[in-house]
Design an enzyme around this catalytic site. Structure first.
Site, mmCIF file in Angstrom:
data_model
loop_
_atom_site.group_PDB
_atom_site.id
_atom_site.type_symbol
_atom_site.label_atom_id
_atom_site.label_comp_id
_atom_site.label_asym_id
_atom_site.label_seq_id
_atom_site.Cartn_x
_atom_site.Cartn_y
_atom_site.Cartn_z
ATOM 1 N N ASP A 48 0.861 -1.176 0.000
ATOM 2 C CA ASP A 48 0.000 0.000 0.000
ATOM 3 C C ASP A 48 0.904 1.234 0.000
ATOM 4 O O ASP A 48 2.087 1.160 0.362
ATOM 5 C CB ASP A 48 -0.892 -0.036 1.239
ATOM 6 C CG ASP A 48 -1.732 1.212 1.403
ATOM 7 O OD1 ASP A 48 -2.400 1.605 0.429
ATOM 8 O OD2 ASP A 48 -1.708 1.801 2.491
ATOM 9 N N ASP A 50 -0.284 5.169 0.696
ATOM 10 C CA ASP A 50 -0.623 6.184 1.704
ATOM 11 C C ASP A 50 -0.805 5.546 3.071
ATOM 12 O O ASP A 50 -1.619 4.628 3.239
ATOM 13 C CB ASP A 50 -1.895 6.919 1.296
ATOM 14 C CG ASP A 50 -1.731 7.667 -0.009
ATOM 15 O OD1 ASP A 50 -1.277 8.807 0.013
ATOM 16 O OD2 ASP A 50 -2.057 7.081 -1.067
ATOM 17 N N ASP A 227 -2.291 -0.252 5.927
ATOM 18 C CA ASP A 227 -2.610 0.441 7.176
ATOM 19 C C ASP A 227 -4.098 0.672 7.400
ATOM 20 O O ASP A 227 -4.502 1.042 8.508
ATOM 21 C CB ASP A 227 -1.919 1.802 7.197
ATOM 22 C CG ASP A 227 -2.591 2.796 6.251
ATOM 23 O OD1 ASP A 227 -3.049 3.856 6.715
ATOM 24 O OD2 ASP A 227 -2.675 2.510 5.043
#
Length: 279
Positions: A48, A50, A227
């Site tokens: 991922d 961001d 996240d």
């Protein structure tokens, strides 16, 4: 019946802060919380962006790729035999703009589009007339509340309320209603201070599964680091195939391992590169 269900896997994920560790795995000593494993040479990476490789910005367009990351990712890709893919809610066009080059395998818009190792693009086909109508309605909402940020990704719409958390319930209801009006082709998905409308049937887990059927990912130990709530689909898929799932930050998660922030993620990836001799 219209599909307005919010894709929020956090409710079903484990509430343990660090998550259960994989049985028999050896921890990589020296890392925060001591919760990441020492990776084998045949690891392949799904990352991922961001909140994982980069700290989250107040507005998505304010994100900048620093020199450290520019240098790290190509060496990591080479160390993994080319098996590195960026898995993002951003569009692939936006990923390429951020990194300045289309040199990575990538899945964008939560799996609705994907670029494989050969450079071939795969796109989920959905009717876009309705999503354009929803975009106009959300744009009017943003005009009334300038602190809201609307991302039009093509097949996805994301309404961010990070700068106006008091509008969270209003945003949730507006996006829920529009997703319901669009019918079964689209669904609502929650993220960190954002609500999205996205194509049904595709997510980060389906994108990773498709990569794992192809070279150079086939046969490697898959590692996924993320996240957000949207990454839980990837964690669940990785766990099913016996890979390494790593959650960045706090909060309940299905991930088996844990790192606190983007700096720790980069440090762990650099450790793999150093062991490979590619640094």
């Amino acid at each position: 019946m219209p599909n307005s269900r919010s894709r929020n896997p956090d409710a079903a994920a484990t509430a343990l802060r660090g998550g259960p560790r994989q049985e028999g795995a050896t921890a990589d000593a020296g890392f925060p919380l001591g919760t990441v494993p020492r990776l084998p040479a045949h690891a392949g990476f799904f990352l991922d962006i961001d909140g994982t490789l980069l700290d989250i910005a107040e507005r998505p367009q304010l994100v900048r790729i620093d020199d450290d990351l520019v240098g790290l990712l190509p060496t990591l890709r080479d160390a993994a035999g080319g098996a590195l893919a960026l898995i993002s809610g951003r569009s692939i066009a936006e990923i390429d703009r951020l990194f300045g080059t289309p040199i990575f395998c990538a899945a964008g818009q939560h799996g609705a589009e994907r670029r494989d190792f050969t450079g071939k693009m795969h796109k989920h086909r959905v009717p876009l007339a309705g999503i354009r109508k929803a975009q106009h309605q959300l744009a009017r909402m943003v005009a009334q509340h300038p602190a809201l940020v609307l991302e039009d990704k093509g097949m996805n719409l994301a309404l961010h309320y990070r700068l106006a958390p008091e509008l969270g319930a209003t945003v949730h209801e507006a996006v829920r209603r529009l997703a319901e009006e669009l019918g079964d082709d689209f669904e609502m998905q929650a993220g960190k201070m954002v609500m999205e409308i996205k194509p049904s049937g595709k997510d980060k887990g389906t994108a990773i599964a498709e990569f794992l059927e192809e070279a150079p990912f086939r046969g490697r130990l898959p590692v996924f680091i993320g996240d957000d709530l949207t990454d839980e689909f990837g964690f669940e898929l990785i766990n099913q195939v016996g890979g390494c799932s790593v959650k960045v930050g706090e909060g309940g998660s299905a991930a088996h391992w844990r790192l606190p922030n983007a700096d720790a993620v980069r440090a762990w990836l650099k450790r793999f590169v150093e062991r490979s001799g590619k640094s």
